[in-house]
Design an enzyme around this catalytic site. Structure first.
Site, PDB file in Angstrom:
ATOM      1  N   ARG A  15       0.826  -1.210   0.000  1.00  0.00           N
ATOM      2  CA  ARG A  15       0.000   0.000   0.000  1.00  0.00           C
ATOM      3  C   ARG A  15       0.859   1.259   0.000  1.00  0.00           C
ATOM      4  O   ARG A  15       0.537   2.239  -0.676  1.00  0.00           O
ATOM      5  CB  ARG A  15      -0.965  -0.032   1.186  1.00  0.00           C
ATOM      6  CG  ARG A  15      -2.123  -0.982   0.937  1.00  0.00           C
ATOM      7  CD  ARG A  15      -2.965  -1.254   2.162  1.00  0.00           C
ATOM      8  NE  ARG A  15      -4.087  -2.122   1.785  1.00  0.00           N
ATOM      9  CZ  ARG A  15      -4.930  -2.663   2.650  1.00  0.00           C
ATOM     10  NH1 ARG A  15      -4.785  -2.446   3.954  1.00  0.00           N
ATOM     11  NH2 ARG A  15      -5.917  -3.428   2.221  1.00  0.00           N
ATOM     12  N   TYR A  23      -6.288  -1.113  -6.896  1.00  0.00           N
ATOM     13  CA  TYR A  23      -5.653  -2.327  -6.359  1.00  0.00           C
ATOM     14  C   TYR A  23      -4.969  -2.088  -5.019  1.00  0.00           C
ATOM     15  O   TYR A  23      -4.810  -0.959  -4.581  1.00  0.00           O
ATOM     16  CB  TYR A  23      -4.740  -3.010  -7.375  1.00  0.00           C
ATOM     17  CG  TYR A  23      -3.570  -2.281  -7.980  1.00  0.00           C
ATOM     18  CD1 TYR A  23      -3.004  -1.156  -7.417  1.00  0.00           C
ATOM     19  CD2 TYR A  23      -3.009  -2.775  -9.158  1.00  0.00           C
ATOM     20  CE1 TYR A  23      -1.912  -0.541  -7.995  1.00  0.00           C
ATOM     21  CE2 TYR A  23      -1.907  -2.167  -9.750  1.00  0.00           C
ATOM     22  CZ  TYR A  23      -1.373  -1.043  -9.163  1.00  0.00           C
ATOM     23  OH  TYR A  23      -0.289  -0.448  -9.745  1.00  0.00           O
ATOM     24  N   GLU A  24      -4.600  -3.186  -4.364  1.00  0.00           N
ATOM     25  CA  GLU A  24      -4.070  -3.192  -2.993  1.00  0.00           C
ATOM     26  C   GLU A  24      -5.049  -2.570  -1.997  1.00  0.00           C
ATOM     27  O   GLU A  24      -4.653  -1.854  -1.081  1.00  0.00           O
ATOM     28  CB  GLU A  24      -2.707  -2.486  -2.922  1.00  0.00           C
ATOM     29  CG  GLU A  24      -1.642  -3.157  -3.739  1.00  0.00           C
ATOM     30  CD  GLU A  24      -1.496  -4.636  -3.436  1.00  0.00           C
ATOM     31  OE1 GLU A  24      -1.777  -5.048  -2.302  1.00  0.00           O
ATOM     32  OE2 GLU A  24      -1.102  -5.394  -4.342  1.00  0.00           O
ATOM     33  N   GLY A  25      -6.314  -2.853  -2.178  1.00  0.00           N
ATOM     34  CA  GLY A  25      -7.354  -2.285  -1.329  1.00  0.00           C
ATOM     35  C   GLY A  25      -7.803  -0.963  -1.902  1.00  0.00           C
ATOM     36  O   GLY A  25      -7.034   0.005  -1.933  1.00  0.00           O
TER      37      GLY A  25
END
Length: 471
Positions: free
Chosen positions: A205, A332-334
């Site tokens: 993140r 992406y990545e949350g």
């Protein structure tokens, strides 16, 4: 050697701080964000093995990953389970030789297949027999494309996604165990997969927040060069006020987001040395760095197209590529909405709110007058959200994240402006640094004060009509 800048010397790395690694990675990603996704995901695999891997797995895999001879992937998402990781169905069955047999399908796997390295090391989330439902029953496995005896593992790329951007990155649908012979090895404890994977995800993140900075910097440099060269009305378009506004906004946003992500990286370095306060601040900053950094990447790359005018909409200038590449980063990545939910659901209440209060106190201690009204608004909004229902907190989470991000960035930009005043460096660099800081404090900070109404307004307005009526 670039893959190993921030990784341990014991496994062939350079052992440098992660902040130094971030500065190096920024140059690589600004050159080509999508191609640089291969080492970014490899970094995540390295961190997961360092944190949760056995000594045996570390000895087998880490040196090759740190050197860049092999690449790594993260396998979370499945067709029926997007952000809901707990709904995954991939299975892991114990085998007599101590390994596991993996069976399932994963989607959106970055660099899941390629021919750039001799091996690809997949980190795969799966359920073991009798595991609890949801995220509590997920385990993490290492699944190499090529087994240690040199034979191909039972894993294959089913298809490669056709995407809006990041075309230099193969995004794969991966099938594991179609023939019942996919070998995997457990990383960490059974049912402890999410703990290990969160190590990868939190670092990723920060790296994705930095991707926003990287694509913004590339777009900014290209737009500035074009504005100096493109002549309209007898002078370069950089001479016109509206173009200058866009260029200065691009510089201010990019520098502010960079300051935020690098500051978070510094807290990560301190946390690795055992500083508990730094770890707490890092926990608070991570959703800000990821979400705000990527939002900035989208805005700045869009402004880059605008500076180019009609030519920005033409592929041959390259401005559109940055806009397309940047758009995935808030997803992406949350997703950034998940980052905002994490902020108000978990991070705002860390240590009874003391971590949030300490950040505001540090900002206030430097008495930056342009920030006073925003910090007061952030404090009021934070108190309202802390006392609100879960639904109302989530409804106001994104505006609140933006407010806190801008307040933190403004604080860091004011620090940079003071440093620039005392510095003996390239005059052009210092002039832009000072102008960007002023622009951020005087133009961008006031914009977000108005977000307080959205942060504290509750969920009622969002449900004024039902889902069907929204369509």
């Amino acid at each position: 050697g670039w893959q190993g800048v921030q990784h341990p010397v014991d496994f062939g790395g350079q052992g440098l701080p992660k902040t130094i690694g971030a500065a190096c990675v920024e140059m690589l990603n600004a050159a080509n964000l999508s191609f640089a996704l291969a080492p970014l995901l490899t970094d995540g695999a390295i961190e997961a093995l360092l944190t949760a891997g056995s000594d045996e797995l570390k000895a087998i895999y880490l040196e090759k990953l740190v050197s860049g001879e092999w690449t790594g992937t993260m396998n979370l998402t499945e067709p029926q389970a997007g952000s809901d990781v707990g709904a995954l169905k991939t299975r892991a069955t114990p085998a007599e030789d101590g390994s596991w047999r993996i069976a399932g399908t994963k989607i959106f796997i970055t660099f899941g297949e390629h021919d750039l390295t001799d091996n690809i090391v997949h980190l795969v989330l799966a359920r073991t027999p009798g595991a609890p439902e949801g995220t509590r029953g997920i385990s993490l496995f290492i699944v190499p494309k090529i087994r240690l005896d040199g034979t191909p593992n039972d894993v294959r790329c089913v298809s490669i996604e056709h995407k809006l951007g990041i075309h230099a990155s193969p995004t794969c649908v991966m099938a594991y165990g179609d023939n019942g012979d996919c070998h995997g090895w457990l990383i960490g404890a059974e049912n402890g997969g999410m703990r290990a994977m969160f190590t990868m995800m939190n670092n990723a993140r920060l790296n994705v927040g930095l991707q926003g900075v990287q694509i913004a910097e590339r777009a900014r440099q290209q737009a500035a060069a074009y504005a100096r060269e493109r002549v309209q009305g007898g002078q370069p378009i950089a001479a016109y006020p509206d173009v200058r506004r866009m260029l200065l906004r691009m510089a201010a946003l990019t520098q502010a987001a960079r300051a935020l992500v690098y500051y978070a990286g510094g807290q990560l370095d301190r946390a690795h040395l055992g500083d508990a306060d730094a770890q707490a601040r890092l926990d608070l900053l991570t959703p800000l760095a990821k979400a705000y950094g990527t939002d900035v990447g989208c805005e700045v790359s869009s402004l880059g197209v605008q500076v180019h005018g009609g030519m920005g909409y033409i592929e041959e200038t390259g401005a559109a590529q940055h806009f397309r590449d940047a758009r995935i980063a808030p997803i992406y990545e949350g997703t950034n909405g998940i980052q905002a939910a994490d902020l108000v659901g978990r991070k705002l209440g860390l240590e009874g709110g003391a971590v949030f209060a300490a950040l505001l106190a540090d900002i206030r201690a430097e008495a930056v007058p342009e920030l006073a009204a925003l910090v007061d608004a952030v404090e009021r909004a934070g108190a309202t959200l802390a006392a609100a229902s879960a639904e109302d907190r989530l409804a106001g989470s994104y505006p609140f994240l933006t407010m806190l991000s801008v307040a933190t960035c403004g604080w860091l930009m004011a620090r940079q402006a003071r440093a620039a005043e005392a510095a003996d460096a390239d005059p052009a660099f210092l002039a832009l640094k000072t102008a960007a800081a002023r622009f951020y404090l005087e133009r961008i900070v006031p914009e977000v004060i108005g977000l307080e109404a959205g942060a504290t307004g509750g969920a009622g307005l969002l449900y004024a009509v039902d889902a069907e009526a929204l369509g």
